[in-house]
Design an enzyme around this catalytic site. Structure first.
Site, short mmCIF file in Angstrom:
data_model
loop_
_atom_site.label_atom_id
_atom_site.label_comp_id
_atom_site.label_asym_id
_atom_site.label_seq_id
_atom_site.Cartn_x
_atom_site.Cartn_y
_atom_site.Cartn_z
N ARG A 140 0.68 -1.13 0.02
CA ARG A 140 0.14 0.03 0.01
C ARG A 140 0.90 1.20 0.23
O ARG A 140 1.77 1.40 0.90
CB ARG A 140 -0.89 -0.01 1.21
CG ARG A 140 -1.99 0.67 1.17
CD ARG A 140 -2.97 0.60 2.39
NE ARG A 140 -2.18 0.91 3.61
CZ ARG A 140 -3.06 1.35 4.87
NH1 ARG A 140 -4.32 1.38 4.64
NH2 ARG A 140 -2.45 1.79 5.75
N THR A 200 -0.59 7.44 -0.93
CA THR A 200 -1.87 7.72 -1.52
C THR A 200 -3.04 6.69 -0.92
O THR A 200 -3.87 6.43 -1.13
CB THR A 200 -1.92 7.29 -3.18
OG1 THR A 200 -1.10 6.03 -3.11
CG2 THR A 200 -0.95 8.22 -3.81
N ASP A 236 0.52 -2.39 12.50
CA ASP A 236 1.10 -2.87 11.00
C ASP A 236 1.21 -4.04 11.19
O ASP A 236 2.44 -4.65 11.80
CB ASP A 236 2.31 -2.06 10.78
CG ASP A 236 2.46 -2.22 9.28
OD1 ASP A 236 2.61 -1.33 8.39
OD2 ASP A 236 2.96 -3.59 8.82
N ASP A 292 4.84 -5.46 9.72
CA ASP A 292 5.90 -5.26 10.58
C ASP A 292 5.84 -5.99 11.99
O ASP A 292 7.03 -6.29 12.58
CB ASP A 292 6.14 -3.69 11.11
CG ASP A 292 6.55 -2.93 9.93
OD1 ASP A 292 7.07 -3.42 9.05
OD2 ASP A 292 6.30 -1.63 9.87
O1 LIG Z 1 -6.91 -2.46 2.90
P1 LIG Z 1 -5.75 -1.62 2.86
O2 LIG Z 1 -6.08 0.02 3.00
O3 LIG Z 1 -5.21 -1.88 1.31
O4 LIG Z 1 -4.70 -1.99 3.63
C1 LIG Z 1 -4.60 -3.44 4.09
C2 LIG Z 1 -3.09 -3.75 3.51
O5 LIG Z 1 -2.06 -3.26 4.16
C3 LIG Z 1 -1.08 -4.29 4.77
O6 LIG Z 1 -0.12 -4.24 3.86
P2 LIG Z 1 1.12 -3.27 3.36
O7 LIG Z 1 0.93 -2.56 2.31
O8 LIG Z 1 1.58 -2.79 4.89
O9 LIG Z 1 2.18 -4.57 2.90
P3 LIG Z 1 2.96 -5.43 3.79
O10 LIG Z 1 2.15 -6.67 4.04
O11 LIG Z 1 4.24 -5.80 2.92
O12 LIG Z 1 3.60 -4.88 5.11
C4 LIG Z 1 -1.98 -5.24 4.93
O13 LIG Z 1 -1.40 -6.38 5.19
C5 LIG Z 1 -2.75 -5.31 3.76
O14 LIG Z 1 -2.45 -5.81 2.65
O1 LIG Z 2 -4.18 -0.90 10.40
C1 LIG Z 2 -3.53 -1.48 9.37
C2 LIG Z 2 -3.81 -0.83 8.22
C3 LIG Z 2 -3.35 -1.49 7.00
N1 LIG Z 2 -2.07 -2.37 7.25
C4 LIG Z 2 -2.09 -2.77 8.45
O2 LIG Z 2 -0.98 -3.68 8.63
N2 LIG Z 2 -2.52 -2.29 9.47
MG LIG Z 3 2.65 -3.45 6.20
#
Ligand SMILES: O=P(O)(O)OC[C@H]1O[C@H](OP(=O)(O)OP(=O)(O)O)[C@H](O)[C@@H]1O
Ligand SMILES: O=c1cc[nH]c(=O)[nH]1
Ligand SMILES: [Mg+2]
Length: 209
Positions: free
Chosen positions: A104, A108, A200, A203
């Site tokens: 994400r 944006t 997160d 993380d």
């Molecule tokens: O519903 P949304 O607003 O799209 O957000 C949710 C997304 O955000 C996080 O991923 P992230 O982009 O942090 O990637 P990661 O899993 O690599 O940390 C989570 O694991 C989802 O995939």
């Molecule tokens: O709360 C949130 C939203 C998006 N992605 C995450 O990992 N946590």
């Molecule tokens: Mg993430």
């Protein structure tokens, strides 16, 4: 319209509380996500169809039931979705695993796709897309789009925590996709994080903060 299931099973709710807790460290967080994924999969597979077989017991012949050979696929949204794969496979070890890589954009909040690899018989499989977080819904909608573009027809979405905004976005874009949630939260904050949420997920799973 897609159905939304919020699992109120006490074991799921209990474990989710410790997943949310900011004092839960990476090792325990990962173990709990794995356990909750197994418990959720147990609930989700409730509608698998059965067929009758005969089995010889030590005493006589029994008419008994086995799962009717459904082809399943688990699709984690990278990266955080990886944390739910082994837990799901505990119950359906013969499922194939596809991957959709999305992150994400922090500014944006739009999903950016960087990897897709699915089982070759995508048209014949029922897929369960897994990701701990359904926030704005952008990532889930894009991952499901990606599967459908490649021919998937039967898709469910499973997450640990969802915001109402994300549920609405998936329902609007994919009214055929049922959504399975362990905790339905209040809202998103100004950074697109779920409140109260768990922070997160990626993380916390991988210790990258
Ligand atoms: O519903 P949304 O607003 O799209 O957000 C949710 C997304 O955000 C996080 O991923 P992230 O982009 O942090 O990637 P990661 O899993 O690599 O940390 C989570 O694991 C989802 O995939
Ligand atoms: O709360 C949130 C939203 C998006 N992605 C995450 O990992 N946590
Ligand atoms: Mg993430």
């Amino acid at each position: 319209m897609a159905k939304v299931f919020v699992f109120d099973h006490p074991l799921i709710q209990h474990k989710l509380t410790f997943i949310r807790d900011k004092n839960t460290g990476t090792k325990e967080f990962r173990e709990l996500v794995d356990e909750v994924a197994t418990l959720m999969m147990f609930e989700i597979t409730r509608d698998l169809s059965l067929e009758e077989v005969e089995v010889e017991t030590p005493v006589s012949t029994a008419k008994a039931k086995v799962i009717a050979g459904k082809k399943l696929g688990i699709v984690p949204i990278l990266r955080a979705g990886i944390g739910m794969v082994d837990g799901a496979l505990n119950l359906i070890p013969t499922a194939k695993v596809g991957h959709v890589g999305l992150y994400r954009d922090p500014e944006t909040l739009q999903p950016v796709e960087y990897y897709v690899k699915l089982p070759s018989d995508v048209k014949e499989r029922e897929f369960i897309v897994v990701d701990p977080m359904l926030a704005t819904g952008g990532s889930a909608v894009a991952a499901i789009d990606s599967l459908k573009t490649r021919g998937a027809k039967n898709i469910k979405f499973m997450c640990l925590i969802a915001a109402p905004e994300g549920v609405e976005a998936v329902q609007k874009a994919h009214p055929d996709v049922d959504i399975y949630i362990a905790g339905l939260d209040e809202k998103l904050n100004e950074h697109g994080y779920i409140v109260p949420g768990l922070g997160d997920a990626g993380d916390r799973l991988f210790g990258t903060k």
